[in-house]
Design a protein around this motif. Structure first.
Motif, mmCIF file in Angstrom:
data_model
loop_
_atom_site.group_PDB
_atom_site.id
_atom_site.type_symbol
_atom_site.label_atom_id
_atom_site.label_comp_id
_atom_site.label_asym_id
_atom_site.label_seq_id
_atom_site.Cartn_x
_atom_site.Cartn_y
_atom_site.Cartn_z
ATOM 1 N N CYS A 7 0.838 -1.198 0.000
ATOM 2 C CA CYS A 7 0.000 0.000 0.000
ATOM 3 C C CYS A 7 0.875 1.250 0.000
ATOM 4 N N GLN A 8 0.501 2.211 -0.789
ATOM 5 C CA GLN A 8 1.240 3.471 -0.872
ATOM 6 C C GLN A 8 1.410 4.116 0.496
ATOM 7 N N TRP A 9 0.360 4.030 1.326
ATOM 8 C CA TRP A 9 0.390 4.704 2.630
ATOM 9 C C TRP A 9 1.254 3.982 3.662
ATOM 10 N N CYS A 10 1.794 2.845 3.303
ATOM 11 C CA CYS A 10 2.685 2.110 4.219
ATOM 12 C C CYS A 10 4.157 2.294 3.879
ATOM 13 N N ILE A 11 4.436 2.955 2.788
ATOM 14 C CA ILE A 11 5.820 3.159 2.353
ATOM 15 C C ILE A 11 6.400 4.349 3.124
ATOM 16 N N PRO A 12 7.626 4.235 3.618
ATOM 17 C CA PRO A 12 8.181 5.280 4.496
ATOM 18 C C PRO A 12 8.374 6.655 3.859
ATOM 19 N N VAL A 13 8.314 6.762 2.543
ATOM 20 C CA VAL A 13 8.413 8.068 1.900
ATOM 21 C C VAL A 13 7.109 8.362 1.171
ATOM 22 N N GLY A 14 6.807 9.645 0.984
ATOM 23 C CA GLY A 14 5.573 10.033 0.326
ATOM 24 C C GLY A 14 5.791 10.445 -1.113
ATOM 25 N N GLY A 15 4.692 10.770 -1.792
ATOM 26 C CA GLY A 15 4.769 11.246 -3.157
ATOM 27 C C GLY A 15 5.238 10.175 -4.136
ATOM 28 N N PRO A 16 5.574 10.583 -5.359
ATOM 29 C CA PRO A 16 6.005 9.632 -6.385
ATOM 30 C C PRO A 16 7.242 8.816 -5.998
ATOM 31 N N ALA A 17 8.056 9.354 -5.099
ATOM 32 C CA ALA A 17 9.240 8.613 -4.659
ATOM 33 C C ALA A 17 8.872 7.287 -4.011
ATOM 34 N N ALA A 18 7.645 7.177 -3.513
ATOM 35 C CA ALA A 18 7.197 5.926 -2.894
ATOM 36 C C ALA A 18 7.221 4.777 -3.899
ATOM 37 N N LEU A 19 6.930 5.069 -5.172
ATOM 38 C CA LEU A 19 6.936 4.017 -6.186
ATOM 39 C C LEU A 19 8.356 3.502 -6.419
ATOM 40 N N GLU A 20 9.305 4.407 -6.467
ATOM 41 C CA GLU A 20 10.702 4.012 -6.635
ATOM 42 C C GLU A 20 11.165 3.172 -5.458
ATOM 43 N N MET A 21 10.791 3.598 -4.253
ATOM 44 C CA MET A 21 11.212 2.874 -3.055
ATOM 45 C C MET A 21 10.610 1.474 -3.034
ATOM 46 N N GLY A 60 9.258 0.947 -13.678
ATOM 47 C CA GLY A 60 8.695 -0.319 -14.110
ATOM 48 C C GLY A 60 7.804 -1.012 -13.106
ATOM 49 N N ILE A 61 7.249 -0.262 -12.166
ATOM 50 C CA ILE A 61 6.386 -0.880 -11.159
ATOM 51 C C ILE A 61 4.928 -0.810 -11.611
ATOM 52 N N GLN A 62 4.125 -1.748 -11.155
ATOM 53 C CA GLN A 62 2.709 -1.764 -11.500
ATOM 54 C C GLN A 62 1.868 -1.135 -10.383
ATOM 55 N N THR A 63 0.677 -0.707 -10.753
ATOM 56 C CA THR A 63 -0.264 -0.144 -9.780
ATOM 57 C C THR A 63 -1.584 -0.903 -9.932
ATOM 58 N N PRO A 64 -1.681 -2.072 -9.286
ATOM 59 C CA PRO A 64 -2.810 -2.981 -9.540
ATOM 60 C C PRO A 64 -4.145 -2.515 -8.996
ATOM 61 N N SER A 65 -4.126 -1.657 -7.977
ATOM 62 C CA SER A 65 -5.388 -1.248 -7.358
ATOM 63 C C SER A 65 -5.303 0.198 -6.894
ATOM 64 N N LEU A 66 -6.483 0.774 -6.707
ATOM 65 C CA LEU A 66 -6.598 2.177 -6.328
ATOM 66 C C LEU A 66 -7.585 2.284 -5.181
#
Length: 255
Positions: A7-21, A60-66
């Motif tokens: 989940c995006q909200w569980c990643i320690p950084v916010g914003g688009p950088a969360a996808l990279e992390m 190259g990461i996927q976003t399977p759900s919103l």
């Protein structure tokens, strides 16, 4: 097995950088959040969405759900505004290539009365109809028991409607056995959250398998059922422990 997301909200950084992390931590995907009330993450803002899409493409990461965290489905007085948001959100999901919309009903937006139930069902039916032509499934995540979830499925009565299951929420909200619910609702489940914490005292997240929420039992059950969709971690932990969680899920599921 299916793929592993966080989940995006569980990643320690916010914003688009969360996808990279997330990609660096070993996850295949990120469940995005609409970001209501968060200016730098609100996907209704075109410039914010474009930044996320750019980073998504680069890493190259996927976003399977919103997820629709923060949008009440039960307030009749907000119906017109809610339906406009849903129209835009479905279009956003298409651009993200998200195939599941996660519609939570918890806390102050939980389903507590017959009026709440009826309006929530109406909201879910509406978004199902908007999403159907894109092959998108709508998943309700809620505090209802098995009987009431089946009633919701019958009332919404749309082929692209399902339950979004979380292994810990049955205990967290009503001291129910999550495994019993999983067994009964499995035919109606579109995607799953997995998290863990101790079932006594305070409930900060623990590494998967280290708490009392049957995380391992759920994954083993899914493996037995040849579950081939996304397993989405909703564990809020530091980076090193999230790396460990991704590997742990893959190990249990037999990748």
């Amino acid at each position: 097995m299916g793929k592993v997301a966080i989940c995006q909200w569980c990643i320690p950084v916010g914003g688009p950088a969360a996808l990279e992390m997330a990609a660096k931590m070993g996850y295949d995907g990120v469940e995005m959040d609409m970001g209501f009330g968060k200016p730098e993450q609100n996907l209704l803002q075109p410039e914010v969405l474009e930044k996320f899409l750019e980073v998504k493409s680069c890493c190259g990461i996927q976003t399977p759900s919103l997820a629709f965290n923060g949008l009440s489905l039960k307030k009749a007085e907000e119906r017109e505004n809610r339906e406009e948001i849903m129209k835009k959100a479905v279009e956003i999901a298409v651009r993200l290539e998200a195939k599941v919309l996660q519609m939570p009903s918890f806390f102050e937006d939980g389903i507590k009365t017959e009026e709440d139930f009826a309006e929530t069902a109406r909201s879910l039916k509406n978004v199902c109809q908007l999403a159907a032509k894109y092959g998108i499934t709508v998943g309700t995540e809620n505090q209802l028991d098995v009987k009431q979830n089946l009633r919701m499925i019958a009332q919404v009565e749309e082929s692209n409607f399902a339950v979004y299951f979380d292994n810990a929420n049955p205990y967290l909200f009503d001291k129910r056995d999550g495994m019993d619910m999983l067994r009964e609702l499995y035919p109606h489940i579109c995607e799953v959250h997995v998290k863990d914490f101790s079932l006594w005292g305070r409930k900060p997240c623990k590494p998967l398998g280290k708490g009392g929420c049957h995380a391992k039992d759920m994954l083993e059950f899914l493996k037995e059922k040849n579950y081939d969709r996304w397993v989405v971690s909703e564990n809020s932990l530091p980076e090193k422990k999230l790396i460990r969680d991704a590997a742990w899920i893959r190990k249990i599921m037999g990748e």
